[in-house]
Design an enzyme around this catalytic site. Structure first.
Site, mmCIF file in Angstrom:
data_model
loop_
_atom_site.group_PDB
_atom_site.id
_atom_site.type_symbol
_atom_site.label_atom_id
_atom_site.label_comp_id
_atom_site.label_asym_id
_atom_site.label_seq_id
_atom_site.Cartn_x
_atom_site.Cartn_y
_atom_site.Cartn_z
ATOM 1 N N HIS A 1 -5.365 -8.408 2.445
ATOM 2 C CA HIS A 1 -5.924 -8.315 3.796
ATOM 3 C C HIS A 1 -6.976 -7.202 3.884
ATOM 4 O O HIS A 1 -7.013 -6.287 3.055
ATOM 5 C CB HIS A 1 -4.817 -8.056 4.814
ATOM 6 C CG HIS A 1 -4.084 -6.761 4.593
ATOM 7 N ND1 HIS A 1 -4.614 -5.525 4.919
ATOM 8 C CD2 HIS A 1 -2.871 -6.508 4.055
ATOM 9 C CE1 HIS A 1 -3.760 -4.574 4.607
ATOM 10 N NE2 HIS A 1 -2.693 -5.132 4.074
ATOM 11 N N THR B 1 2.730 0.495 4.303
ATOM 12 C CA THR B 1 2.760 -0.463 5.403
ATOM 13 C C THR B 1 3.427 -1.744 4.929
ATOM 14 O O THR B 1 2.795 -2.595 4.309
ATOM 15 C CB THR B 1 1.334 -0.788 5.890
ATOM 16 O OG1 THR B 1 0.553 0.402 5.928
ATOM 17 C CG2 THR B 1 1.380 -1.403 7.275
ATOM 18 N N GLY B 2 4.702 -1.866 5.208
ATOM 19 C CA GLY B 2 5.433 -3.051 4.819
ATOM 20 C C GLY B 2 5.649 -3.970 5.996
ATOM 21 O O GLY B 2 4.832 -4.823 6.311
ATOM 22 N N GLU C 1 4.713 -8.074 2.365
ATOM 23 C CA GLU C 1 4.584 -6.882 1.525
ATOM 24 C C GLU C 1 5.962 -6.412 1.064
ATOM 25 O O GLU C 1 6.996 -6.779 1.645
ATOM 26 C CB GLU C 1 3.858 -5.778 2.310
ATOM 27 C CG GLU C 1 3.633 -4.463 1.565
ATOM 28 C CD GLU C 1 2.832 -4.601 0.275
ATOM 29 O OE1 GLU C 1 3.362 -5.239 -0.676
ATOM 30 O OE2 GLU C 1 1.716 -4.065 0.186
ATOM 31 N N TRP C 2 5.984 -5.631 -0.003
ATOM 32 C CA TRP C 2 7.212 -4.993 -0.461
ATOM 33 C C TRP C 2 7.843 -4.296 0.740
ATOM 34 O O TRP C 2 7.163 -3.601 1.502
ATOM 35 C CB TRP C 2 6.856 -3.974 -1.538
ATOM 36 C CG TRP C 2 7.962 -3.578 -2.476
ATOM 37 C CD1 TRP C 2 9.297 -3.552 -2.218
ATOM 38 C CD2 TRP C 2 7.807 -3.154 -3.836
ATOM 39 N NE1 TRP C 2 9.995 -3.125 -3.324
ATOM 40 C CE2 TRP C 2 9.102 -2.876 -4.326
ATOM 41 C CE3 TRP C 2 6.706 -2.962 -4.674
ATOM 42 C CZ2 TRP C 2 9.327 -2.421 -5.632
ATOM 43 C CZ3 TRP C 2 6.922 -2.514 -5.961
ATOM 44 C CH2 TRP C 2 8.221 -2.251 -6.448
#
Length: 220
Positions: A14, A26-27, A96-97
Site C-alpha cells: 500500500h 502498523t498491523g 499485515e503481520w
C-alpha cells in the site's frame, strides 16, 4: 501443452501512511493513506497499469486484497482508470503481520522493552508468532499457485495474480515464494507503494523466482 508465457504474481505494498513515515508498526490499526501515499499509487498506476502495460487488467484472473483501508484504497487507486475493476477478494489472509503488544510502537521502543528482540526470529507477543505468520503466507501461496497451474497447464484462467497488502507481509511472501526460511525476509526491501514481481524460471512451475523487487513510482 500449448506454450504460454510464465504466470506472474504482482505483490503491491500500500501507499504511504503517517505511521509508515514514522516507522510505527502498523498491523491491525486501520490507518489511511496520506496525500503523498495517494500520489505514489496514482503515479504507479499511470506508468504501469493499463492495456498493453506491465499490469494489464485483462490479464489478472484475481486480486487478493487486505481489508485494511490503506490496502483497499491502494487497490482501487491502481485501477481507477481501468474500464473494469479486476475481480478481487478481500481476505484477512493478506493482512499485515499481527504485531500484538507491539502495535503502534517504533522498533527502538520495542527494543527498550525487550532487548535483543528480532521480529523475524521472535515474532510478536500477543500477536502472531513466526510459525503462524509463515503458515498463513504459505497457505495463500498455495492458492496463488493453484491459479497459476490452471492458467499454465489448462489455459482456463488469465495469466496473472496480484496481492495488495503490506510491508512485512510482502517480504515474508517473497521469501517463502522462493522457499527460504522466513527470517531471510529481513534482507528484502518493500517500500510504501512499491511492487514486486514473482514468477518462475526455465518455463516450469517447479522453479519459483523473483523477477523484479521493490519497483517504485519514484524510480520509474
Amino acid at each position: 501443452m500449448p506454450h504460454r508465457p510464465m504466470p506472474r504474481l504482482f505483490v503491491v505494498r500500500h501507499g504511504q501512511t503517517e505511521w509508515s513515515v514514522n516507522g510505527r508498526h502498523t498491523g491491525i490499526s486501520d490507518i489511511p493513506l496520506t496525500d503523498r501515499g495517494v500520489e505514489q499509487v496514482k503515479a504507479t498506476a499511470q506508468k504501469l497499469v493499463g492495456e498493453g502495460k506491465l499490469i494489464d487488467p485483462k490479464n489478472l484472473c484475481t486480486v487478493f486484497v487486505s481489508p485494511r483501508q490503506r490496502a483497499h484504497k491502494t487497490f482501487h487507486l491502481l485501477f481507477e482508470n481501468a474500464e473494469k475493476v479486476p475481480d478481487h477478494i478481500l481476505t484477512e489472509e493478506a493482512r499485515e503481520w499481527d504485531y500484538g503488544d507491539f502495535e503502534g510502537l517504533l522498533a527502538q521502543e520495542i527494543l527498550e522493552r525487550r532487548p535483543g528482540w528480532n521480529a523475524w526470529k521472535d515474532g510478536f507477543p500477543g500477536g502472531e508468532s513466526v510459525g503462524e505468520m509463515e503458515s498463513r503466507v504459505d497457505h495463500i501461496i498455495q492458492q496463488i499457485r493453484a491459479y497459476h497451474r490452471k492458467y499454465f497447464e489448462e489455459g482456463t484462467v488469465s495469466r496473472d495474480v496480484m496481492i495488495v497488502a503490506h510491508g512485512h507481509f510482502g517480504r515474508v511472501l517473497t521469501t517463502r515464494w522462493i522457499g527460504l526460511p522466513l527470517d531471510q525476509g529481513t534482507k528484502l526491501t518493500m517500500d510504501a507503494g512499491a511492487i514486486t514481481i514473482l514468477s518462475y524460471n526455465h518455463n516450469t512451475l517447479d522453479e519459483p523466482s523473483i523477477t523484479a523487487l521493490n519497483l517504485s513510482s519514484l524510480l520509474l
